[in-house]
Design an enzyme around this catalytic site. Structure first.
Site, PDB file in Angstrom:
ATOM      1  N   GLY A  22      79.580  24.938  50.522  1.00 23.66           N
ATOM      2  CA  GLY A  22      80.514  25.943  51.035  1.00 23.66           C
ATOM      3  C   GLY A  22      81.052  25.630  52.415  1.00 23.66           C
ATOM      4  O   GLY A  22      80.405  24.978  53.226  1.00 23.66           O
ATOM      5  N   ARG A  32      85.035  32.301  56.663  1.00 25.09           N
ATOM      6  CA  ARG A  32      84.971  33.429  57.600  1.00 25.09           C
ATOM      7  C   ARG A  32      84.234  33.088  58.894  1.00 25.09           C
ATOM      8  O   ARG A  32      84.253  33.851  59.848  1.00 25.09           O
ATOM      9  CB  ARG A  32      84.331  34.640  56.898  1.00 25.09           C
ATOM     10  CG  ARG A  32      85.338  35.347  55.992  1.00 25.09           C
ATOM     11  CD  ARG A  32      84.760  36.593  55.386  1.00 25.09           C
ATOM     12  NE  ARG A  32      83.870  36.260  54.284  1.00 25.09           N
ATOM     13  CZ  ARG A  32      82.927  37.079  53.823  1.00 25.09           C
ATOM     14  NH1 ARG A  32      82.724  38.247  54.396  1.00 25.09           N
ATOM     15  NH2 ARG A  32      82.171  36.715  52.818  1.00 25.09           N
ATOM     16  N   GLY A  57      82.571  26.996  42.008  1.00 24.08           N
ATOM     17  CA  GLY A  57      81.518  27.979  41.762  1.00 24.08           C
ATOM     18  C   GLY A  57      80.109  27.400  41.777  1.00 24.08           C
ATOM     19  O   GLY A  57      79.925  26.182  41.735  1.00 24.08           O
ATOM     20  N   ASP A 117      72.575  28.448  52.564  1.00 27.24           N
ATOM     21  CA  ASP A 117      72.955  29.366  53.647  1.00 27.24           C
ATOM     22  C   ASP A 117      72.134  30.645  53.625  1.00 27.24           C
ATOM     23  O   ASP A 117      72.558  31.676  54.143  1.00 27.24           O
ATOM     24  CB  ASP A 117      74.453  29.670  53.584  1.00 27.24           C
ATOM     25  CG  ASP A 117      74.857  30.297  52.252  1.00 27.24           C
ATOM     26  OD1 ASP A 117      74.000  30.436  51.367  1.00 27.24           O
ATOM     27  OD2 ASP A 117      76.041  30.648  52.117  1.00 27.24           O
TER      28      ASP A 117
END
Ligand code: UD1
Ligand code: CA
Length: 457
Positions: free
Chosen positions: A10, A14, A76, A102
């Site tokens: 990922g 954000r 995904g 994460d």
């Protein structure tokens, strides 16, 4: 043998930064490192990390410790695990743990206990779950009278399903052979058009395979970070967990302002940590020390009863009974022996300072071997660098270095040598000698009266 696949593809849009999300740090270590150490503590060492966004940074960080595989497109969590199939196929006998890179607080207890259930129930897949007060953003665990029946992502969930508080941690045990088969059956017909790993539960059940859930008592183990605010929360949580451990071990804190202690730091009982102090990895502190206010200590070994006040110290050894500060910089590869006192505005680099030596103020000691009970006058400089090479100074026991002495390296002072204030020492001085280098002082009487004349009226 049991295996681990860690999902670390990922980007973390954000976070608004250019690094893979699992490399964001919690208490000074990448989240990925926390996940890896939970595996290692659980006795799992056959690990494959799925990298994606800026995958080269993951390789650089791992530096060959574990294998990696690239997910070129981010389609995904199911698609991410598919990239690890060649790794899984090397040995399909055991089970495979899938973890998110994460979610740093996954703990060895949950890993081990869920494996026991996974095996007892002969499950194809066992998911680790937890009850959250606020389940927003997580996949919800759907149960029926037989146990778990599916995981539904928030974006695909009905209002009724969203009211469920039991959520998917993103950590699962799979029987390796079943995982490979189940991955082949995933489709991306959902709200996010992604291959969801979570769909393996319903698929397994529909085919008559067993699926189970292990609900952790501790909801904190599933905490993850999607933005900077989450990351701050993880840091706050980890910081307090570490401080609480030290409180239990008899370490004193009267105020926690600005105190951060990385998780590998060891501190002896009776030691007091004062505000503004950051203790980084590799640091070991003895008993009954006072550290702070405002110290940064990284990778240092400290003895007992050490007092550091406004000190920055890196990769060095500081023995028992040493007192340092305020405003002192101890640079790497220094060894400060017991009973030494170092005062304000002193820098020590790559040097040994012998027992009971005093370096009281405004002094630079670099690349030097200093004996016992030496006294440094204010403003001493070891002149260790001629612009091309660095050289060492050797200073014998009981030397008395006069204020503002320059020692031009390489140079050696014998035992109990005196240097007169202001001396520049350019060659070796034998035991018990005085080195003095001074012009004859002249006094020119009435000089300023003549020079300034009218201005002095
Ligand atoms: C996922 C789960 C959700 C669970 C949550 C726990 C799915 C479909 N959903 O949701 O049920 O509650 O984790 O945190 O699995 N990743 C890749 N490649 C991809 C997508 C993701 O490597 O293509 C990695 C991410 O870097 C991250 C992990 O997989 O480490 C989870 O991905 P993320 O997008 O955060 O999943 P969630 O939507 O949070
Ligand atoms: Ca997530």
């Amino acid at each position: 043998m049991n295996k681990v696949v860690i999902l670390a593809g990922g980007q973390g849009k954000r976070m608004k930064a250019d690094i893979p999300k699992p490399l964001f740090k919690v208490l000074g270590e990448p989240m990925l490192e926390w996940v890896i150490s939970a595996c290692e503590e659980s006795g799992l060492s056959d690990i494959c990390v799925v990298k994606g966004y800026k995958g080269e940074m993951i390789d650089e960080y791992l530096n060959g410790r574990y294998s990696t595989v690239l997910q070129a497109e981010r389609l995904g969590t199911g698609h991410a695990v598919m990239q690890a199939v060649p790794f899984l196929e090397k040995d399909t006998d055991g089970s495979t743990l899938v973890l998110c890179g994460d979610a740093p607080f996954i703990d060895p207890t949950a890993i081990k206990e869920s494996l026991v259930i996974h095996k007892q129930q002969k499950n194809a897949v066992t998911v680790i779950t937890a009850e959250l007060d606020n389940p927003t953003g997580y996949g919800r665990i759907i149960r029926n009278e037989n146990g778990i029946s599916a995981i539904v992502e928030e974006k695909d969930a009905t209002a009724e399903q969203r009211s469920i508080h039991e959520v998917n941690s993103g950590a699962y045990w799979f029987r390796t052979a079943d995982l490979i088969e189940l991955l082949g059956k995933l489709e991306c017909t959902n709200a996010q058009k992604e291959y969801y790993l979570t769909d393996t539960i319903a698929i397994a059940l529909s085919e008559g395979r067993n699926a189970g859930a292990y609900k952790s008592e501790n909801p904190d183990i599933i905490k993850g970070a999607n933005d900077r605010k989450d990351l701050l929360e993880l840091n706050t949580y980890a910081r307090m967990a570490v401080i609480n451990k030290h409180l239990e071990n008899g370490v004193e804190f009267t105020c926690l302002d600005g105190i951060t202690i990385e998780r590998s730091v060891k501190i002896g009982e009776g030691t007091e940590i004062l505000s503004g102090t950051i203790l980084r990895s590799g640091t070991v502190i003895g008993k009954n020390c006072t550290i702070g206010p405002n110290c940064v200590i990284e990778d240092c070994k400290l003895g007992d009863e050490v007092k550091l006040n406004y000190v920055q110290a890196y990769e060095s050894e500081i023995d028992s009974g040493v007192k340092i500060g305020p405003w002192v910089h101890i640079r790497p590869n220094s060894h400060i022996k017991s009973g030494v006192k170092i005062g304000d505005f002193v820098e020590i680099k790559n040097s040994t300072i012998g027992e009971k030596t005093a370096v009281a103020h405004l002094t630079y000691v670099g690349d030097s071997d200093v004996g016992k009970k030496v006294n440094f006058g204010c403003g001493t400089v070891t002149v260790n660098y001629d612009g091309i090479v660095k050289s060492r100074c050797v200073i014998g026991d009981n030397c008395f270095i006069g204020c503002n002495t320059n020692l031009i390296a390489p140079v050696k002072l014998g035992k109990a040598v005196y240097t007169a204030a202001g001396t520049t020492v350019t060659h070796d001085v034998p035991d018990y000698a005085l080195a003095i280098d001074r012009g004859v002082m002249k006094v020119n009487e009435g000089y300023s009266l003549r020079k300034l004349k009218s201005k002095l009226k």
